[in-house]
Design a protein around this motif. Sequence first.
Motif, PDB file in Angstrom:
ATOM      1  N   GLN A   1       0.845  -1.151  -0.116  1.00 14.58           N
ATOM      2  CA  GLN A   1      -0.098  -0.006  -0.179  1.00 14.58           C
ATOM      3  C   GLN A   1       0.867   1.340  -0.021  1.00 14.58           C
ATOM      4  O   GLN A   1       1.913   1.428   0.761  1.00 14.58           O
ATOM      5  CB  GLN A   1      -0.833   0.002   1.327  1.00 14.58           C
ATOM      6  CG  GLN A   1      -2.063   0.954   1.057  1.00 14.58           C
ATOM      7  CD  GLN A   1      -3.481   0.464   1.831  1.00 14.58           C
ATOM      8  OE1 GLN A   1      -3.506  -0.799   1.789  1.00 14.58           O
ATOM      9  NE2 GLN A   1      -4.079   1.403   2.222  1.00 14.58           N
ATOM     10  N   GLY A   2       0.614   2.093  -0.890  1.00 14.18           N
ATOM     11  CA  GLY A   2       1.345   3.678  -0.838  1.00 14.18           C
ATOM     12  C   GLY A   2       2.414   3.457  -1.849  1.00 14.18           C
ATOM     13  O   GLY A   2       3.242   4.311  -2.208  1.00 14.18           O
ATOM     14  N   MET A   3       2.932   2.294  -2.449  1.00 16.05           N
ATOM     15  CA  MET A   3       3.873   1.958  -3.360  1.00 16.05           C
ATOM     16  C   MET A   3       3.547   3.239  -4.399  1.00 16.05           C
ATOM     17  O   MET A   3       2.472   3.118  -5.194  1.00 16.05           O
ATOM     18  CB  MET A   3       3.991   0.417  -3.650  1.00 16.05           C
ATOM     19  CG  MET A   3       5.109   0.402  -4.811  1.00 16.05           C
ATOM     20  SD  MET A   3       4.619  -1.349  -5.614  1.00 16.05           S
ATOM     21  CE  MET A   3       5.398  -1.047  -7.116  1.00 16.05           C
ATOM     22  N   ARG A   4       4.960   3.654  -5.057  1.00 18.76           N
ATOM     23  CA  ARG A   4       4.855   4.501  -6.206  1.00 18.76           C
ATOM     24  C   ARG A   4       5.817   4.160  -7.198  1.00 18.76           C
ATOM     25  O   ARG A   4       7.009   3.775  -6.547  1.00 18.76           O
ATOM     26  CB  ARG A   4       4.804   6.155  -5.668  1.00 18.76           C
ATOM     27  CG  ARG A   4       3.593   6.586  -4.992  1.00 18.76           C
ATOM     28  CD  ARG A   4       4.258   7.904  -4.551  1.00 18.76           C
ATOM     29  NE  ARG A   4       3.133   8.550  -3.679  1.00 18.76           N
ATOM     30  CZ  ARG A   4       2.175   9.135  -4.065  1.00 18.76           C
ATOM     31  NH1 ARG A   4       2.219   9.504  -5.427  1.00 18.76           N
ATOM     32  NH2 ARG A   4       1.182   9.670  -3.290  1.00 18.76           N
ATOM     33  N   ALA A   5       5.638   3.885  -8.468  1.00 20.47           N
ATOM     34  CA  ALA A   5       6.770   3.723  -9.436  1.00 20.47           C
ATOM     35  C   ALA A   5       6.550   4.400 -10.823  1.00 20.47           C
ATOM     36  O   ALA A   5       5.234   4.642 -10.993  1.00 20.47           O
ATOM     37  CB  ALA A   5       6.986   2.176  -9.576  1.00 20.47           C
ATOM     38  N   THR A   6       7.377   4.458 -11.517  1.00 22.65           N
ATOM     39  CA  THR A   6       7.163   4.904 -12.815  1.00 22.65           C
ATOM     40  C   THR A   6       7.877   4.050 -13.705  1.00 22.65           C
ATOM     41  O   THR A   6       9.289   3.557 -13.599  1.00 22.65           O
ATOM     42  CB  THR A   6       7.774   6.366 -13.128  1.00 22.65           C
ATOM     43  OG1 THR A   6       7.232   7.370 -12.140  1.00 22.65           O
ATOM     44  CG2 THR A   6       7.507   6.943 -14.510  1.00 22.65           C
ATOM     45  N   VAL A   7       7.187   3.436 -14.856  1.00 26.24           N
ATOM     46  CA  VAL A   7       7.616   2.755 -15.626  1.00 26.24           C
ATOM     47  C   VAL A   7       7.143   3.148 -17.058  1.00 26.24           C
ATOM     48  O   VAL A   7       6.122   3.170 -17.398  1.00 26.24           O
ATOM     49  CB  VAL A   7       7.357   1.349 -15.388  1.00 26.24           C
ATOM     50  CG1 VAL A   7       5.972   1.050 -15.489  1.00 26.24           C
ATOM     51  CG2 VAL A   7       8.001   0.304 -16.372  1.00 26.24           C
ATOM     52  N   GLU A   8       8.251   3.317 -18.183  1.00 29.54           N
ATOM     53  CA  GLU A   8       7.881   3.683 -19.380  1.00 29.54           C
ATOM     54  C   GLU A   8       6.920   4.851 -19.653  1.00 29.54           C
ATOM     55  O   GLU A   8       6.059   4.932 -20.473  1.00 29.54           O
ATOM     56  CB  GLU A   8       7.488   2.694 -20.240  1.00 29.54           C
ATOM     57  CG  GLU A   8       8.739   1.350 -20.526  1.00 29.54           C
ATOM     58  CD  GLU A   8       8.383   0.277 -21.260  1.00 29.54           C
ATOM     59  OE1 GLU A   8       7.614   0.416 -22.014  1.00 29.54           O
ATOM     60  OE2 GLU A   8       9.024  -0.560 -21.383  1.00 29.54           O
ATOM     61  N   GLY A   9       7.092   5.952 -18.580  1.00 27.69           N
ATOM     62  CA  GLY A   9       6.247   7.129 -18.982  1.00 27.69           C
ATOM     63  C   GLY A   9       5.003   6.935 -17.919  1.00 27.69           C
ATOM     64  O   GLY A   9       4.055   7.719 -17.980  1.00 27.69           O
ATOM     65  N   VAL A  10       4.744   5.665 -17.645  1.00 24.23           N
ATOM     66  CA  VAL A  10       3.360   5.503 -16.686  1.00 24.23           C
ATOM     67  C   VAL A  10       3.801   5.563 -15.264  1.00 24.23           C
ATOM     68  O   VAL A  10       4.550   4.898 -14.706  1.00 24.23           O
ATOM     69  CB  VAL A  10       2.805   3.980 -17.042  1.00 24.23           C
ATOM     70  CG1 VAL A  10       1.526   3.988 -16.274  1.00 24.23           C
ATOM     71  CG2 VAL A  10       2.524   4.141 -18.711  1.00 24.23           C
TER      72      VAL A  10
END
Lengths: 260, 394
Positions: free
Chosen positions: B227-236
């Motif tokens: 819960q609360g995890m944030r990530a960015t992958v290929e512009g998403v």
Amino acid sequence: MMPLAPIVVGANALACVLFLLRRERWGWVALAIAVALSLTHMAVLWTTLHRPPLRTLGETRWWYATLAPLVGGLLARRFEARSLAAVSAGMGALFGTMNLAQPETMDRTLMPALQSPWFVPHVLVYMLAYAALSLASLIALIALVRWRVTKALPSPSESDLAHRLVVVGFPLLSCGLMFGAVWAKQAWGHYWAWDPKETWALLTWGAYLVYLHLRLKRTMSPVVNLSVLLVGYLVLLACWFGIYSMPSVVESVHTYTRTD
Amino acid sequence: MRVELRETLSYRHAWTLALAVLAAGVGLHLATGPVPRSLVSLSLLWAPALGAAFWSAIKPESASARFLGGAPLAVASTTIALVLVLPGAIWPTDAFSRFGVASVWESWPFGLCAVLVATNLAASCARRARPLTWRNATYLASHAGLLVVLAGGGLSSVLLDRRQMVLTEGVPNNLARAADGSVQMLPFEATLREFQLETFPPTLVLAKYDPETKTAQATPVGGFVEQGMRATVEGVSLEVLEFVPKAVAVEGEWRAMPWKSAAPAARIRATRGEQTLEGWVSCGGLESAQAGLELDDTTAILMPPPNARRYRSTVDIRHGDQVEQVAIEVNRPVPVAGLLLYQLSYDETMGAASLTSVLEVVEDRAVPIVYVGIALTLLGVIGQLVLGTRWESR
């Protein structure tokens, strides 16, 4: 964890160049910094992944990029061989660059078969062996290329240096093989199953065994001896990387890079 | 005369002998099929090694003893044995079965080459046994160790007994089945109390489907879902709004359920440019189908099935009047009545809810011999590592 990686690669590359330019004192400084940063990098990886960073191909390449300069540097000091220091730093830079070019997404999973006290000694001793043996084979490659180009036979000092590295690497390779057999018995109930990876490990061990026995007869040409070392290195690379591109990989239980 | 003979019996003769042995092996294989697994054939195969050891012990300086225990024969016999196993390292087993060779290592050519290697090792050990210096001791340990490993391996191939025992929760069983289908009654009765499959937390991937090549590519988002995890992958950009480790889908919503068959699910928010989407993703399980968050016709956020952390069978072992509870895991086999029980498999269609566990029952009386050989070899190679460089530098 990754910001250290490019610095490690840069320090190794710098050490290699300094040794080639015969700036030995600064070369040793750069190599010492590269090894210290590499070890820190591995310690950070180990801590952040909450498991030994020895599972995937990329992780073993980082170990190689750490241990080749370490082992090569120590042996270069002992044997007073500047060329070995240059080659080992160059290999550290090369393998680090390979990892930077193809970065892996590392995760914290460790499948049940790898959760064993044998995991760390088995892989680490193999990486130490790979470091020593691959440096021996690279010295052989350099000597053989020069022989082909200039027709100058490899010097006894080159042959001896390569041989000393094999004398260090082969017992470690044997330990890795034996540790693996004992671990396999504990994990799967059989110490030897002719799994393709096991067979390649045996072939690698056998290739260097053949070299050691050939070298016993001092009358054998150094070109033959060094050529066998090159073959040994090709087999070693097949065991380490090549296996994953071969048809036999479907039967191997040693495919830990894919998390299936 | 003797010196001439010593020099003559070198690589040329070693290769001739090794190739002759190989040819004999091919002939034998074509005539009789694979090497029979019996103590009689094993004893016959070891006779040359014992003979060579005896001869080399009483006549260590003879030309024949030098040849049998020499480096040229070691090189020739080892090289041929390695070449024989090379195809098995490249191609899968079924590539050879069409030629009538189930496995190279059970064939006569490999068997006879192994005998030649053993003969060479035995002769060299017998020759180096005297005088017993430190150098000879490390040599002896490594070479005799390998010989003992080979002997133990050969004996193990005859004596090894491996059977599978299928246990169903609450049902006592004392039967185990071998690969050939034969069933053996075991000296104990086992009842599965519980099979546990623990997994690591799940991860997310950005999956892209290429309609032209009709292939999909998955890019890991990295890190475990929480819960609360944030990530960015290929512009998403992704954010996990809610994570339920065990859930089932009820009318489009995932609700927490403490069932073994429940699956992990996460409600996520995905942002790509101006587009923001929210929805549930799950790898699915027995109770619910897989769920993904579609960003467009070819791109979606998916949750692959989580990786296994531990397989464990808790089993009651009844041996006579005594009942003992044991936990069997991968890497932690349990000895029972002289047998070793290994965690082998389970009902994969049921996943963590499996009511079945498959154990492997192994009896290998030759193992102590192999371990003695491994210990000797390790002593020898470590001795060579410690002392070897010193001798080399002299």
